[in-house]
Design a protein around this motif. Structure first.
Motif, short mmCIF file in Angstrom:
data_model
loop_
_atom_site.label_atom_id
_atom_site.label_comp_id
_atom_site.label_asym_id
_atom_site.label_seq_id
_atom_site.Cartn_x
_atom_site.Cartn_y
_atom_site.Cartn_z
N TYR A 61 -16.25 53.69 41.13
CA TYR A 61 -15.66 52.46 40.60
C TYR A 61 -14.34 52.86 39.94
O TYR A 61 -14.29 53.79 39.13
N ARG A 62 -13.26 52.15 40.26
CA ARG A 62 -11.95 52.43 39.66
C ARG A 62 -11.68 51.41 38.56
O ARG A 62 -11.75 50.21 38.77
N HIS A 63 -11.37 51.94 37.38
CA HIS A 63 -11.03 51.13 36.21
C HIS A 63 -9.64 51.54 35.76
O HIS A 63 -9.32 52.73 35.74
N TYR A 64 -8.82 50.59 35.35
CA TYR A 64 -7.48 50.92 34.85
C TYR A 64 -7.51 50.99 33.33
O TYR A 64 -7.91 50.05 32.66
N SER A 65 -7.10 52.13 32.81
CA SER A 65 -7.07 52.36 31.37
C SER A 65 -6.16 51.35 30.68
O SER A 65 -5.03 51.12 31.12
N GLU A 66 -6.65 50.78 29.59
CA GLU A 66 -5.83 49.85 28.82
C GLU A 66 -4.68 50.57 28.11
O GLU A 66 -3.67 49.96 27.80
N THR A 67 -4.82 51.85 27.87
CA THR A 67 -3.80 52.62 27.15
C THR A 67 -2.73 53.15 28.09
O THR A 67 -1.54 52.93 27.88
N SER A 68 -3.14 53.85 29.15
CA SER A 68 -2.16 54.48 30.05
C SER A 68 -1.86 53.64 31.28
O SER A 68 -0.89 53.92 31.99
N ALA A 69 -2.70 52.66 31.59
CA ALA A 69 -2.62 51.83 32.80
C ALA A 69 -2.89 52.64 34.06
O ALA A 69 -2.68 52.15 35.17
N LYS A 70 -3.40 53.85 33.91
CA LYS A 70 -3.73 54.69 35.07
C LYS A 70 -5.23 54.61 35.35
O LYS A 70 -6.04 54.41 34.45
N PRO A 71 -5.62 54.81 36.62
CA PRO A 71 -7.03 54.70 36.97
C PRO A 71 -7.91 55.79 36.36
O PRO A 71 -7.52 56.95 36.27
N VAL A 72 -9.08 55.37 35.95
CA VAL A 72 -10.20 56.24 35.59
C VAL A 72 -11.25 55.96 36.65
O VAL A 72 -11.60 54.80 36.88
N HIS A 73 -11.74 57.00 37.32
CA HIS A 73 -12.72 56.83 38.38
C HIS A 73 -14.11 57.16 37.85
O HIS A 73 -14.35 58.28 37.38
N VAL A 74 -15.01 56.18 37.90
CA VAL A 74 -16.39 56.35 37.46
C VAL A 74 -17.20 56.70 38.71
O VAL A 74 -17.28 55.91 39.64
N HIS A 75 -17.78 57.90 38.74
CA HIS A 75 -18.58 58.36 39.87
C HIS A 75 -20.05 58.22 39.48
O HIS A 75 -20.49 58.85 38.52
N PHE A 76 -20.78 57.39 40.23
CA PHE A 76 -22.15 57.08 39.85
C PHE A 76 -23.08 57.14 41.06
O PHE A 76 -22.65 57.03 42.21
N CYS A 77 -24.37 57.31 40.78
CA CYS A 77 -25.37 57.34 41.84
C CYS A 77 -25.55 55.92 42.39
O CYS A 77 -25.81 54.99 41.62
N PRO A 78 -25.43 55.74 43.72
CA PRO A 78 -25.59 54.40 44.28
C PRO A 78 -27.04 53.92 44.27
O PRO A 78 -27.30 52.73 44.43
N THR A 79 -28.00 54.81 44.04
CA THR A 79 -29.41 54.44 44.01
C THR A 79 -29.85 53.99 42.62
O THR A 79 -30.38 52.90 42.45
N CYS A 80 -29.61 54.84 41.60
CA CYS A 80 -30.12 54.52 40.26
C CYS A 80 -29.02 54.06 39.30
O CYS A 80 -29.33 53.57 38.22
N GLY A 81 -27.76 54.22 39.67
CA GLY A 81 -26.66 53.74 38.84
C GLY A 81 -26.19 54.68 37.75
O GLY A 81 -25.29 54.34 36.99
N THR A 82 -26.78 55.86 37.64
CA THR A 82 -26.38 56.81 36.60
C THR A 82 -24.91 57.20 36.75
O THR A 82 -24.50 57.63 37.83
N THR A 83 -24.13 57.08 35.68
CA THR A 83 -22.77 57.62 35.69
C THR A 83 -22.89 59.13 35.54
O THR A 83 -23.35 59.63 34.51
N VAL A 84 -22.46 59.85 36.57
CA VAL A 84 -22.59 61.31 36.58
C VAL A 84 -21.29 61.97 36.11
O VAL A 84 -21.33 62.97 35.40
N THR A 85 -20.16 61.41 36.51
CA THR A 85 -18.89 62.07 36.22
C THR A 85 -17.75 61.06 36.20
O THR A 85 -17.86 59.96 36.75
N LEU A 86 -16.67 61.43 35.54
CA LEU A 86 -15.43 60.66 35.56
C LEU A 86 -14.31 61.58 36.02
O LEU A 86 -14.32 62.77 35.70
#
Length: 159
Positions: A61-86
């Protein structure tokens, strides 16, 4: 022999190996991290981006930082939804591993708390730990000054 720390998601569909020493572990209290976790904060252990190997598929999931306006990528398990890494466009050389996904999350101490100005009521900041009202580094690359407390304090001291 290299230092290796393993972990994965809740359902074990995604596993990883982090190889070598971690750079630091932070607890972030920004509103993005609160929403991403559904909690008060996000604890992240930073590694060089290439120091982590994955088994299994992660969704992004790509989110744009409110501070830098640059993307933060949330890498998560598509089965259980756990956020594993950014991963971060602002810092492409770094990968944040969700501290709670390590098989032993206590192996590394927490170095600092960031975005404490956004911390929720009831959050206590520890004594003798670097705490930053915002990020550790300003957008122009200069470091911020940390606060350190002699005893634990509530993050919302004015409330």
């Amino acid at each position: 022999m290299s230092e290796i720390h393993e972990g994965g998601c809740l359902c074990r569909s995604v596993r990883y190996r982090a190889i070598g020493p971690a750079l630091r572990t932070l607890v972030c209290h920004c509103r993005f991290c609160q929403k991403m976790t559904g909690s008060t904060s996000y604890a992240e252990t930073m590694y060089p981006v290439d120091a982590v190997e994955f088994i299994g598929r992660l969704s992004i999931y790509r989110h744009y930082s409110e501070t830098s306006a640059k993307p933060v990528h949330v890498h998560f398990c598509p089965t259980c939804g756990t956020t594993v890494t950014l991963t971060f466009e602002r810092w492409p050389e770094y990968r944040a591993i969700s501290r709670g996904t390590f098989d032993d999350p206590d192996w590394i101490p927490i170095d600092a708390h960031i975005w404490t100005e956004s911390a929720q009521s009831g959050v206590v900041l520890p004594a003798s730990t670097d705490c930053f009202r915002q990020a550790r580094i300003k957008l122009d690359g200069t470091p911020e000054v940390a606060e350190r407390f002699g005893a634990p304090v509530f993050a919302k001291r004015d409330a």
